[in-house]
Write a protein that holds these residues in place. Sequence first.
Motif, PDB file in Angstrom:
ATOM      1  N   ASP A 135     -20.856   6.093   5.758  1.00 22.56           N
ATOM      2  CA  ASP A 135     -20.850   4.634   5.896  1.00 22.56           C
ATOM      3  C   ASP A 135     -21.927   4.192   6.870  1.00 22.56           C
ATOM      4  OD1 ASP A 135     -18.705   4.370   4.209  1.00 22.56           O
ATOM      5  OD2 ASP A 135     -17.218   4.039   5.788  1.00 22.56           O
ATOM      6  N   ASP A 184     -23.493  -0.992   9.637  1.00 18.85           N
ATOM      7  CA  ASP A 184     -23.401  -2.391   9.211  1.00 18.85           C
ATOM      8  C   ASP A 184     -22.161  -2.682   8.376  1.00 18.85           C
ATOM      9  OD1 ASP A 184     -25.521  -3.456  10.512  1.00 18.85           O
ATOM     10  OD2 ASP A 184     -26.825  -3.689   8.754  1.00 18.85           O
ATOM     11  N   LYS A 185     -21.618  -1.669   7.726  1.00 14.70           N
ATOM     12  CA  LYS A 185     -20.424  -1.898   6.914  1.00 14.70           C
ATOM     13  C   LYS A 185     -19.260  -2.355   7.785  1.00 14.70           C
ATOM     14  CE  LYS A 185     -17.177   0.325   3.735  1.00 14.70           C
ATOM     15  NZ  LYS A 185     -16.899   1.514   2.884  1.00 14.70           N
ATOM     16  N   TRP A 186     -19.175  -1.819   8.994  1.00 19.44           N
ATOM     17  CA  TRP A 186     -18.041  -2.105   9.873  1.00 19.44           C
ATOM     18  C   TRP A 186     -18.395  -3.041  11.022  1.00 19.44           C
ATOM     19  CZ3 TRP A 186     -13.853  -0.882   7.488  1.00 19.44           C
ATOM     20  CH2 TRP A 186     -13.856   0.211   6.604  1.00 19.44           C
TER      21      TRP A 186
END
Length: 420
Positions: free
Chosen positions: A127, A130-132
């Motif tokens: 991941d 930026d996803k989280w």
Amino acid sequence: MSRCDVSSRRAVRPRWPRVLVAAVPAVGLALAAAFPAGAVAAPAGNETQARLRQLAREVVAAGAPGVLVRVDDGRGRPVEIAEQAAWTRRDHVLKAGDEFRMGSSTKTMMAVLVLGLAAEGRLALTDPVDKWLPGKVPGGASITLRMLLNHTSGLYDYTGDPAIRPSMLGTDRRRWTPEKLLAVGVKHKPLFAPGTRWAYSNTGYAAIGAVLERVTGASLADLVRDRIARPLGLDHTYYATGRAWRGPYARGYEPDAAHMPPAVPAAFRRFAGPRHDGHVDVSGHDPGWGGPAGAVVSTTRDWARFQAALMSGKLLPAAQLAQLRTTVPMDARHPDGPGYGLGIQTAAHPCGTFWGHDGGMPGYLTTGLTDRTGGRTAAVLVSAEFWAEFEADPKLAKAAQALQTAVTCAMFGKPVPGAS
């Protein structure tokens, strides 16, 4: 929790490769290696224990306020040693089960939490940040969670920023959250493109802490308690959320300004805290500035149980444990030298290949080692840290190296130098 940059302090990282393995390139298992604890070989248990105690006393004689050693070679009763300078006894009589600040060894627990969530399918090592944490990390679309965990993200280490220094010295009692620590680190230009090099970064673990809280909706203190400490029965292990201790604890000290070694920069010579006998008691400081990179408290006994459970596969499924053990070189010049996995280090020592981590916060220099299976464990605390942080006391470093060598060999059941 330290950095290699003397212009700042380096407190949460294991930057001390010097003592751990004299036979390994200087970038080895930093300070941790400098003070690994070893287990006593069954045939020569009494002799080994006597030699380890002698070496611990020599570390105290060289200037350390106190030393704890615990060694379990998996073949008998563990060896536990507590030695302290006479002047410290008015504050506390050091005992084998005392709590102390783990510093950067916290990273191993953070990695275990991430890998546990990966096993549940709630996140993936691939991941992007930026996803989280959208918009929180410049270049976050190219930085994966794996890069944060193995220090290949290129993020500047926040402990190098002057804003952190007052908290390190105990003169600023503000509460640091993972997000605030992350913000300090990402103000600085990245050191290199993600995934192209290795450089120790506490900022990467600040990001990991923020991701863990975002994914679970729980605090890091609750995650450590519910996913690690309670299941393993670690009664004296917790993620500190303030200055308070929960049980009997080892006092940590640093020299006062008048007695600080000359090699320590002027900006790091004045600690807050009670003073006596040329030292400052820093054990009342809040370790919150260490955050996900260094705020865990534990004991030598608890940490041995944690390491044994981790490396034997009781904490993580086989696939995730394999990921934790997948390493990158800590020095590109020595691809077969010391390696860093996910929150854990490894290196070949003449007595055996060890896994573990070291940690340093003012007053507390720690190392926890184990073998690949968790059947052998060792832990050491030295209750002062700046002498190592700034390589400021050759005499103490020499004594610590001797203890490290003996302790590592003892853990592997090998002859301890100097033991009959």
